[in-house]
Write a protein that holds these residues in place. Sequence first.
Motif, PDB file in Angstrom:
ATOM      1  N   UNK A  58     -14.254 -11.577  -7.418  1.00  0.00           N
ATOM      2  CA  UNK A  58     -15.529 -10.874  -7.312  1.00  0.00           C
ATOM      3  C   UNK A  58     -15.301  -9.482  -6.738  1.00  0.00           C
ATOM      4  N   UNK A  59     -14.147  -8.907  -7.001  1.00  0.00           N
ATOM      5  CA  UNK A  59     -13.795  -7.629  -6.418  1.00  0.00           C
ATOM      6  C   UNK A  59     -14.735  -6.553  -6.906  1.00  0.00           C
ATOM      7  N   UNK A  60     -14.880  -5.515  -6.091  1.00  0.00           N
ATOM      8  CA  UNK A  60     -15.826  -4.454  -6.397  1.00  0.00           C
ATOM      9  C   UNK A  60     -15.321  -3.546  -7.495  1.00  0.00           C
ATOM     10  N   UNK A 242      -6.994   3.319  -5.648  1.00  0.00           N
ATOM     11  CA  UNK A 242      -7.224   1.919  -5.992  1.00  0.00           C
ATOM     12  C   UNK A 242      -7.382   1.026  -4.775  1.00  0.00           C
ATOM     13  N   UNK A 243      -7.327   1.594  -3.584  1.00  0.00           N
ATOM     14  CA  UNK A 243      -7.458   0.803  -2.366  1.00  0.00           C
ATOM     15  C   UNK A 243      -6.100   0.489  -1.787  1.00  0.00           C
ATOM     16  N   UNK A 288      -9.229  -5.818  -2.963  1.00  0.00           N
ATOM     17  CA  UNK A 288     -10.257  -4.807  -3.197  1.00  0.00           C
ATOM     18  C   UNK A 288     -10.317  -4.387  -4.650  1.00  0.00           C
ATOM     19  N   UNK A 289      -9.282  -4.678  -5.415  1.00  0.00           N
ATOM     20  CA  UNK A 289      -9.198  -4.241  -6.802  1.00  0.00           C
ATOM     21  C   UNK A 289      -8.503  -5.307  -7.633  1.00  0.00           C
ATOM     22  N   UNK A 290      -8.920  -5.445  -8.886  1.00  0.00           N
ATOM     23  CA  UNK A 290      -8.202  -6.230  -9.872  1.00  0.00           C
ATOM     24  C   UNK A 290      -7.759  -5.288 -10.986  1.00  0.00           C
ATOM     25  N   UNK A 291      -6.496  -5.371 -11.359  1.00  0.00           N
ATOM     26  CA  UNK A 291      -5.949  -4.509 -12.400  1.00  0.00           C
ATOM     27  C   UNK A 291      -5.831  -5.329 -13.681  1.00  0.00           C
ATOM     28  N   UNK A 292      -6.456  -4.863 -14.732  1.00  0.00           N
ATOM     29  CA  UNK A 292      -6.490  -5.605 -15.987  1.00  0.00           C
ATOM     30  C   UNK A 292      -5.128  -5.632 -16.670  1.00  0.00           C
ATOM     31  N   UNK A 293      -4.858  -6.733 -17.365  1.00  0.00           N
ATOM     32  CA  UNK A 293      -3.678  -6.878 -18.210  1.00  0.00           C
ATOM     33  C   UNK A 293      -2.423  -6.364 -17.511  1.00  0.00           C
TER      34      UNK A 293
END
Length: 396
Positions: A58-60, A242-243, A288-293
């Motif tokens: 549920x990261x922002x 990116x935090x 704090x962040x999710x990086x796609x792929x």
Amino acid sequence: LAMRRLPPRHGGGCLQRLVWWMGSLPPRSRVVACLCAAVTALAALQVVLLLRGGGDGLSSRYIVHNGFDPDAPAASCAAAGLTLRPEGARATYVAFMVSKELDLVDVRFAEFAGADWLAAHVVVEADTTFSGQPKPTWFADAAAAGRWADVEERVVYYHVAPAPIWTPDREDGPDPGWLFGFGSDPAFRDHAWNREGFQRENGTDTGLWNAGARPGDLVVFGDADEIPRMEAVALLAHCDGWGDVAGLTSRFYIFSFEFEHSLHWNYPTAVVYDGKRNLAQHRHGHRSTLVADAGWHCSYCFADPADRAAKLASFSHTEVNTASARDRVTGHEMFDELCAGGDPLGQAYNGGSFHRVLSTRALPRALQDPRNAERFGYLLPGRNCDLVYHGDGQLL
């Protein structure tokens, strides 16, 4: 309830005092106090998630990117909504725990070939499984035989010792390596999750210390079968904005790269290193962040079926280590189920499902290289199912 008979030792911590006090209450008052504590904890959690932008999953912020082009670093950062670091790339350490996933280690090392900003691969290995069984140090043995001679200058190896035994009569208290803090109880001390917590925390922290990681460096850590995508890590190394904690969202496969889950796996984890212990807290904590792929997770990906059964017997999910499960992972029937769209081990969590992959284009570099087709054949799409077509050309 056991703490009702164990007053806080040497003053105790706030939580220990609270639990002891609740245990001393009459039964009805104890229930009310527990409910109040639960409601308070949930409310506090909601406040923390609101202030910090959500929890895991549920990261922002979700970073969508096109990889990283070293010839156009500013544009690469801007395309992901980030800014190029004027001082240059962070020194980067990619740390992982390994058991017998040696082919996946080859794939990892090949993924980062030519990355001049990579300071070191930090390899953590134990001679005890999470379930408490002794095991060989397969990585160390293979390294001594020269398997990774071409990258050994950038590999820092740490052999993590078994978790120390702590008993209540020791004055120094639990070893700080205990992730869950239950070292005083042998039942907890010998629990697989506690053993895993110690190996992760002590191994990763000490391995990074030995490698020379400094505050401000980038650290990516996880398991050997959680392979980071080099371009995604390069983005975090070269860019700001990116935090300081990010989950690398990975494609999730089982048994080979032919069977992909419809949902993703939010590991490994990337952090801006602060020089402190307990780095492993970020694995299941807030990112704090999710990086796609940003990587690939290939679970139970072994050439030898016996190694799949050995993994069932070695990791912390002891509830799945059953005779029937071991029989399933060592037989071809599980591939028959997967080829038919089934889920032989119940890995399809949260309503997802597995589907077949028929191309190597989205896989790690080493698996896209046709020169590795024979060596890594068991990992590649199209090797485990008979390709059957309907009359209209649709693939079963």
